[in-house]
Design a protein around this motif. Structure first.
Motif, mmCIF file in Angstrom:
data_model
loop_
_atom_site.group_PDB
_atom_site.id
_atom_site.type_symbol
_atom_site.label_atom_id
_atom_site.label_comp_id
_atom_site.label_asym_id
_atom_site.label_seq_id
_atom_site.Cartn_x
_atom_site.Cartn_y
_atom_site.Cartn_z
ATOM 1 N N SER A 260 12.323 -15.605 -5.537
ATOM 2 C CA SER A 260 11.899 -16.497 -6.620
ATOM 3 C C SER A 260 13.040 -17.407 -7.069
ATOM 4 C CB SER A 260 11.421 -15.667 -7.817
ATOM 5 O OG SER A 260 11.200 -16.504 -8.935
ATOM 6 N N GLU A 261 12.719 -18.683 -7.212
ATOM 7 C CA GLU A 261 13.683 -19.652 -7.728
ATOM 8 C C GLU A 261 13.683 -19.697 -9.251
ATOM 9 O OE1 GLU A 261 12.789 -23.390 -5.903
ATOM 10 O OE2 GLU A 261 13.051 -22.627 -3.858
ATOM 11 N N HIS A 262 12.784 -18.938 -9.857
ATOM 12 C CA HIS A 262 12.696 -18.887 -11.316
ATOM 13 C C HIS A 262 13.303 -17.568 -11.803
ATOM 14 C CE1 HIS A 262 8.843 -21.480 -10.659
ATOM 15 N NE2 HIS A 262 9.953 -22.164 -10.481
ATOM 16 N N GLY B 168 7.116 -0.503 -6.369
ATOM 17 C CA GLY B 168 5.782 -0.431 -6.951
ATOM 18 C C GLY B 168 5.357 -1.775 -7.514
ATOM 19 N N HIS B 169 4.058 -1.922 -7.730
ATOM 20 C CA HIS B 169 3.553 -3.130 -8.378
ATOM 21 C C HIS B 169 4.258 -3.328 -9.720
ATOM 22 C CE1 HIS B 169 0.117 -4.065 -5.674
ATOM 23 N NE2 HIS B 169 0.181 -2.767 -5.426
ATOM 24 N N HIS B 170 4.552 -4.575 -10.029
ATOM 25 C CA HIS B 170 5.189 -4.967 -11.295
ATOM 26 C C HIS B 170 6.641 -4.488 -11.371
ATOM 27 C CE1 HIS B 170 1.241 -5.859 -13.670
ATOM 28 N NE2 HIS B 170 1.097 -6.107 -12.377
ATOM 29 N N THR B 171 7.267 -4.268 -10.233
ATOM 30 C CA THR B 171 8.693 -3.948 -10.214
ATOM 31 C C THR B 171 9.457 -5.066 -9.515
ATOM 32 O OG1 THR B 171 8.696 -2.776 -8.093
ATOM 33 C CG2 THR B 171 8.154 -1.486 -10.059
ATOM 34 N N SER B 172 10.774 -5.107 -9.734
ATOM 35 C CA SER B 172 11.586 -6.221 -9.234
ATOM 36 C C SER B 172 11.735 -6.235 -7.728
ATOM 37 C CB SER B 172 12.978 -6.170 -9.880
ATOM 38 O OG SER B 172 13.679 -5.015 -9.470
ATOM 39 N N PRO C 134 6.040 -12.481 -15.651
ATOM 40 C CA PRO C 134 7.261 -12.943 -16.325
ATOM 41 C C PRO C 134 8.381 -11.904 -16.272
ATOM 42 C CG PRO C 134 5.673 -12.205 -17.949
ATOM 43 C CD PRO C 134 4.996 -12.087 -16.609
ATOM 44 N N GLN C 135 8.931 -11.704 -15.070
ATOM 45 C CA GLN C 135 10.023 -10.754 -14.899
ATOM 46 C C GLN C 135 10.908 -11.229 -13.759
ATOM 47 O OE1 GLN C 135 7.221 -7.446 -13.566
ATOM 48 N NE2 GLN C 135 8.918 -7.034 -12.184
ATOM 49 N N PRO C 136 12.198 -10.897 -13.781
ATOM 50 C CA PRO C 136 13.110 -11.352 -12.722
ATOM 51 C C PRO C 136 12.929 -10.557 -11.435
ATOM 52 C CG PRO C 136 14.294 -10.018 -14.323
ATOM 53 C CD PRO C 136 12.903 -10.207 -14.871
ATOM 54 N N GLU C 137 13.224 -11.191 -10.310
ATOM 55 C CA GLU C 137 13.127 -10.548 -9.006
ATOM 56 C C GLU C 137 14.478 -9.970 -8.598
ATOM 57 O OE1 GLU C 137 11.201 -11.239 -4.577
ATOM 58 O OE2 GLU C 137 11.342 -12.935 -5.960
ATOM 59 N N SER C 138 14.435 -8.876 -7.844
ATOM 60 C CA SER C 138 15.652 -8.227 -7.370
ATOM 61 C C SER C 138 16.537 -9.196 -6.584
ATOM 62 C CB SER C 138 15.282 -7.048 -6.469
ATOM 63 O OG SER C 138 16.426 -6.505 -5.840
ATOM 64 N N GLU C 139 17.845 -9.011 -6.734
ATOM 65 C CA GLU C 139 18.825 -9.770 -5.962
ATOM 66 C C GLU C 139 19.484 -8.909 -4.889
ATOM 67 O OE1 GLU C 139 21.521 -12.215 -8.270
ATOM 68 O OE2 GLU C 139 20.186 -12.080 -10.003
ATOM 69 N N ASP C 140 18.957 -7.728 -4.655
ATOM 70 C CA ASP C 140 19.492 -6.828 -3.639
ATOM 71 C C ASP C 140 19.410 -7.501 -2.270
ATOM 72 O OD1 ASP C 140 19.824 -4.769 -1.688
ATOM 73 O OD2 ASP C 140 19.172 -3.258 -3.127
ATOM 74 N N ARG D 267 2.632 -18.523 2.051
ATOM 75 C CA ARG D 267 2.864 -17.385 1.149
ATOM 76 C C ARG D 267 4.297 -17.382 0.628
ATOM 77 N NH1 ARG D 267 6.099 -12.213 1.502
ATOM 78 N NH2 ARG D 267 5.705 -11.543 -0.626
ATOM 79 N N ARG D 268 5.231 -17.678 1.493
ATOM 80 C CA ARG D 268 6.640 -17.669 1.078
ATOM 81 C C ARG D 268 6.958 -18.809 0.117
ATOM 82 N NH1 ARG D 268 10.435 -15.356 6.041
ATOM 83 N NH2 ARG D 268 9.264 -13.405 6.286
ATOM 84 N N ASP D 269 6.322 -19.952 0.313
ATOM 85 C CA ASP D 269 6.535 -21.056 -0.630
ATOM 86 C C ASP D 269 5.993 -20.688 -2.008
ATOM 87 O OD1 ASP D 269 7.337 -23.714 -1.369
ATOM 88 O OD2 ASP D 269 5.221 -24.249 -1.353
ATOM 89 N N LEU D 270 4.802 -20.089 -2.050
ATOM 90 C CA LEU D 270 4.241 -19.649 -3.330
ATOM 91 C C LEU D 270 5.121 -18.574 -3.958
ATOM 92 C CD1 LEU D 270 0.443 -19.443 -2.394
ATOM 93 C CD2 LEU D 270 1.599 -21.264 -3.664
ATOM 94 N N HIS D 271 5.705 -17.707 -3.112
ATOM 95 C CA HIS D 271 6.565 -16.642 -3.636
ATOM 96 C C HIS D 271 7.823 -17.221 -4.287
ATOM 97 C CE1 HIS D 271 7.783 -12.364 -3.732
ATOM 98 N NE2 HIS D 271 9.012 -12.875 -3.715
ATOM 99 N N ARG D 272 8.333 -18.297 -3.724
ATOM 100 C CA ARG D 272 9.546 -18.922 -4.272
ATOM 101 C C ARG D 272 9.324 -19.508 -5.662
ATOM 102 N NH1 ARG D 272 9.747 -21.249 0.952
ATOM 103 N NH2 ARG D 272 11.364 -20.316 2.253
#
Length: 425
Positions: A132-134, A393-397, A114-120, A11-16
Motif C-alpha cells: 500500500s502506498e497509503h 488473518g483478515h484485518h491484520t497488517s 483504515p490500517q497500515p500494512e506490514s513493512e516486513d 489486483r496489485r494496482d488496486l492493492h497499492r
C-alpha cells in the motif's frame, strides 16, 4: 490453475491504492477504466447512478472525503469519472446483456481498511513492490481480489454461450456495513433472479471452495456521547458531573448484558474516549460500539439492552447521553438450489481440491441486504467462499491472498452463472 497475468496486475494496482468506505475514488475510476478497455458493456452505472444514495450509511465528513478525492486525482484517476463520484458516491454496476434468459447478479465489494500494512521484507506485497502506498490504509480483507474476480467473471461470461443478463455490483463501504443497503435499494437489483456474492479466504486454503456460507450475524453500530460538567478535580470535585464515569459504567454493564438462549449474541465497545487533563473532571466522553446477533431479532435484543444500559449509566452519574444509531446489516441464508449449483461446478475447476457444501461465517456482511432483497422478490441468493492461503488473518497488517485463487474464483463463479442459465425452467 494460474491466474490471468492481466488480472494479477490489476489486483496489485488496486492493492497499492486502497481506499476506505465511501472514499473509493481511485478504485472506482480504475474499475471503470478496466471495464471500458476490456468489455463491450450494454450499461455501466457509476457513482450516484449505481446506488440509492439516500440509503448510504457510515459516510465520513466532507473534509475526509475531499482529502481522499484529491489523492485519487494525484494518482491519475480519470477526471471525468472522478467528477461523478464527488461527495463519496462511489461504486459501479456493470451490465452485460446476452439475449433471453435469467438475470444473474454478482456482488463484489471494493473498499479497504483504515490500517497500515506490514513493512516486513518477507511480506509478499513488500517483496514484489505492491505494498500500500497509503500509510493509513490497506487491503487487509481481500476486496482488491474481489473486484478483480468481478471483472474476470464479466470477461468469461462475455466470451461464453451464456444467454441472459449479468449484472456485477462493485459495492463500496462493506467494511462499515454502509454500502450494501444503498445497492440493494437501487433500481438495478429489482429484476435480479439469482444473486451470487463471494469472499476470498475466511480461513479456507487455496483449492477449497465453500459453496454456501451462512451464519451471518446481524449487526448495528451505535455511538453514545455522554455530557457532564467540568470542574477542578482537586479543588472542587463535587461541582463536576463526570462523563467518563458514566461512559465507564456503560461499558462495563454492556459487557454484562445476558446472552440469549435463542442463539449467538455479541457486543463490543470498540472506541472509548474522553477527558482533557488529569486535573479536570471530564465534561464529555464517547463510546463507539456494535451489537450483533445470530438473527436480526437477536441483534435487536442486544441493541435494546445496550440502549437501556447507556441511558441508565448517564442517569446514575447525573450526565446526559446522546445516542446515534449507525450502519446496520441483517442476517441471511444461502439458498440450497444455488449451493448445489456452485458445489457441482467447483468440483470440476482446475486447482480446486476440496468442496464444502456449507460453512458458518460467524461475522457480519452487508451483502445480506442484497441477498434478502433478491429473496424477498422471489429470487435465489448464495454467498460463496473462495479459499486462499493468507499469511495473516483478515484485518491484520500481514494479510495477503494467493493470487492463484483469483483464477479459481473466476472459474467457479462464471461456471455457476452458466449453469444457472442452463438449469432454468
Amino acid at each position: 490453475m494460474s491466474t490471468d497475468p492481466d488480472l494479477v496486475s490489476l489486483r496489485r494496482d488496486l492493492h497499492r491504492k486502497p481506499e476506505p468506505a465511501w472514499r473509493e475514488f481511485y478504485t472506482t475510476a480504475r474499475i471503470v477504466e478496466e471495464l471500458r478497455s476490456r468489455l463491450d458493456l450494454d450499461e455501466l452505472h457509476v457513482g450516484p447512478d449505481a446506488i440509492a444514495a439516500e440509503h448510504r450509511m457510515g459516510v465520513p465528513d466532507e473534509a475526509e472525503l475531499e482529502t481522499w478525492y484529491a489523492q485519487a486525482r494525484d494518482h491519475g484517476a480519470d477526471e471525468s469519472v472522478l467528477e461523478s463520484l464527488e461527495g463519496g458516491y462511489t461504486g459501479a454496476v456493470a451490465v452485460l446483456r446476452k439475449g433471453e434468459g435469467p438475470t444473474v447478479g454478482l456482488r463484489v465489494d471494493i473498499d479497504g481498511l483504515p490500517q497500515p500494512e506490514s513493512e516486513d521484507p518477507d511480506h509478499l506485497p513488500v517483496a514484489e513492490s505492491f505494498r500500500s502506498e497509503h500509510d493509513d490504509a490497506m487491503h487487509a480483507c481481500g476486496h482488491d481480489a474481489h473486484a478483480t474476480i468481478g471483472i474476470g467473471v464479466l470477461e468469461r461470461i462475455a466470451e461464453s454461450d451464456f444467454s441472459g443478463t449479468l449484472k456485477v455490483f462493485f459495492q463500496p463501504a462493506e467494511e462499515v456495513v454502509g454500502g450494501g443497503k444503498s445497492m440493494a435499494k437501487s433500481e438495478h437489483l429489482a429484476d435480479v433472479d439469482h444473486l451470487l456474492a463471494l469472499h476470498i479466504g475466511l480461513d479456507h486454503p487455496t483449492g477449497e471452495i465453500v459453496a454456501g456460507i451462512d451464519g451471518f450475524l446481524a449487526v448495528r453500530h451505535l455511538e453514545a456521547t455522554f455530557t457532564g460538567e467540568p470542574a477542578h478535580a482537586g479543588g472542587h470535585p463535587e461541582q463536576g458531573r463526570n462523563a467518563v464515569q458514566a461512559m465507564a459504567t456503560a461499558v462495563q454493564n454492556c459487557y454484562g448484558i445476558p446472552r440469549h438462549s435463542d442463539g449467538a449474541t455479541r457486543i463490543n465497545a470498540g472506541v472509548v474516549e474522553g477527558g482533557s487533563a488529569a486535573n479536570v473532571i471530564p465534561e464529555e466522553a464517547r463510546i463507539v460500539a456494535e451489537v450483533r446477533g445470530e438473527t436480526t431479532e437477536l441483534m435487536e435484543y442486544m441493541y435494546e439492552k445496550a440502549e437501556r444500559v447507556m441511558r441508565s449509566a448517564a442517569e446514575m452519574h447525573d450526565c446526559e447521553v446522546d445516542l446515534e444509531i449507525g450502519a446496520a446489516a441483517p442476517s441471511a441464508t444461502s439458498d440450497q438450489e444455488l449451493v448445489d449449483v456452485v458445489a457441482d461446478v467447483a468440483g470440476s475447476v482446475e486447482g480446486v481440491e476440496n468442496v464444502l457444501e456449507r460453512d458458518q461465517l460467524g461475522g457480519s456482511e452487508d451483502a445480506t441486504f442484497l441477498m434478502r432483497e433478491v429473496q424477498q422478490n422471489g429470487g435465489l441468493a448464495c454467498y460463496v467462499g473462495v479459499g486462499t492461503d493468507h499469511p495473516g488473518g483478515h484485518h491484520t497488517s500481514t494479510f495477503d491472498v494467493d493470487e492463484d485463487s483469483i483464477g479459481q474464483g473466476v472459474e467457479t463463479i462464471a461456471g455457476a452463472i452458466e449453469r444457472i442459465e442452463l438449469e432454468r425452467p
